[in-house]
Design a protein around this motif. Sequence first.
Motif, PDB file in Angstrom:
ATOM      1  N   PRO A  69       0.865  -1.189   0.009  1.00  0.00           N
ATOM      2  CA  PRO A  69      -0.097   0.044   0.003  1.00  0.00           C
ATOM      3  C   PRO A  69       0.906   1.233  -0.038  1.00  0.00           C
ATOM      4  O   PRO A  69       0.915   1.987   0.954  1.00  0.00           O
ATOM      5  CB  PRO A  69      -0.744  -0.101   1.157  1.00  0.00           C
ATOM      6  CG  PRO A  69       0.049  -0.806   2.237  1.00  0.00           C
ATOM      7  CD  PRO A  69       0.734  -1.990   1.268  1.00  0.00           C
ATOM      8  N   ARG A  70       1.612   1.499  -1.012  1.00  0.00           N
ATOM      9  CA  ARG A  70       2.281   2.836  -1.167  1.00  0.00           C
ATOM     10  C   ARG A  70       1.850   4.097  -0.902  1.00  0.00           C
ATOM     11  O   ARG A  70       2.282   4.896  -0.259  1.00  0.00           O
ATOM     12  CB  ARG A  70       2.969   2.749  -2.618  1.00  0.00           C
ATOM     13  CG  ARG A  70       3.890   1.383  -2.841  1.00  0.00           C
ATOM     14  CD  ARG A  70       4.517   1.474  -4.178  1.00  0.00           C
ATOM     15  NE  ARG A  70       4.814   0.251  -4.605  1.00  0.00           N
ATOM     16  CZ  ARG A  70       6.311  -0.255  -4.429  1.00  0.00           C
ATOM     17  NH1 ARG A  70       7.019   0.314  -3.529  1.00  0.00           N
ATOM     18  NH2 ARG A  70       6.610  -1.812  -4.790  1.00  0.00           N
ATOM     19  N   GLU A  71       0.629   4.047  -1.578  1.00  0.00           N
ATOM     20  CA  GLU A  71      -0.017   5.351  -1.555  1.00  0.00           C
ATOM     21  C   GLU A  71      -0.390   5.678   0.209  1.00  0.00           C
ATOM     22  O   GLU A  71      -0.287   6.831   0.532  1.00  0.00           O
ATOM     23  CB  GLU A  71      -1.368   5.561  -2.499  1.00  0.00           C
ATOM     24  CG  GLU A  71      -0.931   5.671  -3.844  1.00  0.00           C
ATOM     25  CD  GLU A  71      -0.052   6.939  -4.040  1.00  0.00           C
ATOM     26  OE1 GLU A  71      -0.461   8.078  -3.589  1.00  0.00           O
ATOM     27  OE2 GLU A  71       0.864   7.008  -4.954  1.00  0.00           O
ATOM     28  N   TRP A  72      -1.104   4.715   0.635  1.00  0.00           N
ATOM     29  CA  TRP A  72      -1.338   4.985   1.951  1.00  0.00           C
ATOM     30  C   TRP A  72      -0.079   5.169   2.728  1.00  0.00           C
ATOM     31  O   TRP A  72      -0.451   6.207   3.887  1.00  0.00           O
ATOM     32  CB  TRP A  72      -1.808   3.662   2.836  1.00  0.00           C
ATOM     33  CG  TRP A  72      -2.670   3.677   3.953  1.00  0.00           C
ATOM     34  CD1 TRP A  72      -3.788   4.291   4.364  1.00  0.00           C
ATOM     35  CD2 TRP A  72      -1.757   3.365   5.169  1.00  0.00           C
ATOM     36  NE1 TRP A  72      -3.798   4.290   5.886  1.00  0.00           N
ATOM     37  CE2 TRP A  72      -2.849   3.861   6.426  1.00  0.00           C
ATOM     38  CE3 TRP A  72      -0.617   2.627   5.470  1.00  0.00           C
ATOM     39  CZ2 TRP A  72      -2.311   3.280   7.596  1.00  0.00           C
ATOM     40  CZ3 TRP A  72      -0.288   2.462   6.689  1.00  0.00           C
ATOM     41  CH2 TRP A  72      -1.048   2.864   7.871  1.00  0.00           C
ATOM     42  N   VAL A  73       0.875   4.529   2.671  1.00  0.00           N
ATOM     43  CA  VAL A  73       2.235   5.024   3.428  1.00  0.00           C
ATOM     44  C   VAL A  73       2.805   6.321   3.142  1.00  0.00           C
ATOM     45  O   VAL A  73       2.889   7.147   3.942  1.00  0.00           O
ATOM     46  CB  VAL A  73       3.394   3.928   3.084  1.00  0.00           C
ATOM     47  CG1 VAL A  73       4.721   4.363   3.549  1.00  0.00           C
ATOM     48  CG2 VAL A  73       2.952   2.466   3.708  1.00  0.00           C
ATOM     49  N   ARG A  74       2.400   6.823   1.996  1.00  0.00           N
ATOM     50  CA  ARG A  74       2.792   8.117   1.446  1.00  0.00           C
ATOM     51  C   ARG A  74       2.150   8.951   2.170  1.00  0.00           C
ATOM     52  O   ARG A  74       2.724  10.146   2.891  1.00  0.00           O
ATOM     53  CB  ARG A  74       2.839   8.247  -0.202  1.00  0.00           C
ATOM     54  CG  ARG A  74       3.374   9.527  -0.645  1.00  0.00           C
ATOM     55  CD  ARG A  74       3.534   9.558  -2.108  1.00  0.00           C
ATOM     56  NE  ARG A  74       4.619   8.779  -2.378  1.00  0.00           N
ATOM     57  CZ  ARG A  74       4.358   7.820  -3.303  1.00  0.00           C
ATOM     58  NH1 ARG A  74       3.167   7.418  -3.886  1.00  0.00           N
ATOM     59  NH2 ARG A  74       5.112   6.733  -3.841  1.00  0.00           N
ATOM     60  N   GLN A  75       0.754   8.888   2.420  1.00  0.00           N
ATOM     61  CA  GLN A  75      -0.059   9.999   3.000  1.00  0.00           C
ATOM     62  C   GLN A  75       0.139   9.731   4.683  1.00  0.00           C
ATOM     63  O   GLN A  75       0.496  10.907   5.102  1.00  0.00           O
ATOM     64  CB  GLN A  75      -1.625   9.426   2.837  1.00  0.00           C
ATOM     65  CG  GLN A  75      -2.585  10.246   3.537  1.00  0.00           C
ATOM     66  CD  GLN A  75      -2.505  11.874   3.145  1.00  0.00           C
ATOM     67  OE1 GLN A  75      -2.392  12.059   1.943  1.00  0.00           O
ATOM     68  NE2 GLN A  75      -2.325  12.713   4.078  1.00  0.00           N
ATOM     69  N   LYS A  76       0.640   8.738   5.063  1.00  0.00           N
ATOM     70  CA  LYS A  76       0.968   8.501   6.615  1.00  0.00           C
ATOM     71  C   LYS A  76       2.241   9.294   6.611  1.00  0.00           C
ATOM     72  O   LYS A  76       2.436  10.083   7.822  1.00  0.00           O
ATOM     73  CB  LYS A  76       1.011   7.159   7.056  1.00  0.00           C
ATOM     74  CG  LYS A  76      -0.236   6.526   7.200  1.00  0.00           C
ATOM     75  CD  LYS A  76      -1.129   7.339   8.342  1.00  0.00           C
ATOM     76  CE  LYS A  76      -2.441   6.910   8.107  1.00  0.00           C
ATOM     77  NZ  LYS A  76      -3.598   8.060   8.751  1.00  0.00           N
ATOM     78  N   TRP A  77       3.055   9.178   5.986  1.00  0.00           N
ATOM     79  CA  TRP A  77       4.406  10.078   6.057  1.00  0.00           C
ATOM     80  C   TRP A  77       4.314  11.317   6.044  1.00  0.00           C
ATOM     81  O   TRP A  77       4.662  12.238   6.743  1.00  0.00           O
ATOM     82  CB  TRP A  77       5.457   9.556   4.810  1.00  0.00           C
ATOM     83  CG  TRP A  77       6.059   8.358   5.224  1.00  0.00           C
ATOM     84  CD1 TRP A  77       6.358   7.665   6.180  1.00  0.00           C
ATOM     85  CD2 TRP A  77       7.203   7.727   4.049  1.00  0.00           C
ATOM     86  NE1 TRP A  77       7.267   6.506   6.018  1.00  0.00           N
ATOM     87  CE2 TRP A  77       7.515   6.389   4.852  1.00  0.00           C
ATOM     88  CE3 TRP A  77       7.334   7.707   2.737  1.00  0.00           C
ATOM     89  CZ2 TRP A  77       8.539   5.764   3.991  1.00  0.00           C
ATOM     90  CZ3 TRP A  77       8.125   7.056   2.210  1.00  0.00           C
ATOM     91  CH2 TRP A  77       8.903   5.913   3.142  1.00  0.00           C
ATOM     92  N   ASP A  78       3.351  11.882   5.083  1.00  0.00           N
ATOM     93  CA  ASP A  78       2.983  13.223   4.631  1.00  0.00           C
ATOM     94  C   ASP A  78       2.400  13.717   6.459  1.00  0.00           C
ATOM     95  O   ASP A  78       2.286  14.896   6.448  1.00  0.00           O
ATOM     96  CB  ASP A  78       1.852  13.561   3.679  1.00  0.00           C
ATOM     97  CG  ASP A  78       2.740  13.347   2.467  1.00  0.00           C
ATOM     98  OD1 ASP A  78       4.010  13.246   2.421  1.00  0.00           O
ATOM     99  OD2 ASP A  78       1.981  13.309   1.531  1.00  0.00           O
ATOM    100  N   ASP A  79       1.576  12.989   6.911  1.00  0.00           N
ATOM    101  CA  ASP A  79       1.019  13.242   8.078  1.00  0.00           C
ATOM    102  C   ASP A  79       2.079  13.081   9.512  1.00  0.00           C
ATOM    103  O   ASP A  79       1.530  13.345  10.648  1.00  0.00           O
ATOM    104  CB  ASP A  79      -0.548  12.426   8.524  1.00  0.00           C
ATOM    105  CG  ASP A  79      -1.357  12.698   7.425  1.00  0.00           C
ATOM    106  OD1 ASP A  79      -1.352  13.552   6.828  1.00  0.00           O
ATOM    107  OD2 ASP A  79      -2.195  11.698   7.179  1.00  0.00           O
ATOM    108  N   GLY A  80       3.197  12.805   9.249  1.00  0.00           N
ATOM    109  CA  GLY A  80       4.016  12.889  10.385  1.00  0.00           C
ATOM    110  C   GLY A  80       4.047  11.295  11.253  1.00  0.00           C
ATOM    111  O   GLY A  80       4.949  11.220  12.175  1.00  0.00           O
TER     112      GLY A  80
END
Length: 131
Positions: free
Chosen positions: A38-49
């Motif tokens: 789930p690359r997109e989910w991980v990217r979003q979580k990284w963006d959220d800190g």
Amino acid sequence: MRITTLNFAGSMWTAVLNAKNSGYTEQALHYCPDPDFPREWVRQKWDDGFFITSVAGNDSSWGVVCSMMQRGKKYKQQSYIVSATFPSKWVSEKWSSGYFITAISTQGRFQQQWCVVMSRGAPYKDQCVEL
């Protein structure tokens, strides 16, 4: 209680939860019912800190835990790779840049994939992998 370790075998999830000193202030768990990480989910979580703190795979699915970390215990940076074979060269390059493996799992029954997560600022001084 915070998840410190996630395991996924067959259709059964296993998690270790700790009440004290996990260093995590908030968590998100994502179940991905197909073999694509789930690359997109991980990217979003990284963006959220958030940072990836645990990964698990079974024959056809992924589970990923992302956590917000307490000040002073946060990773400085994080990177991951999903690969059909263990990514020895990538791991060595990351080690030489000050990263350490902070989560690792395999997924897939017939076409196995490795997910290796490496973080800068992890509380380790030395590390090795034996396959």
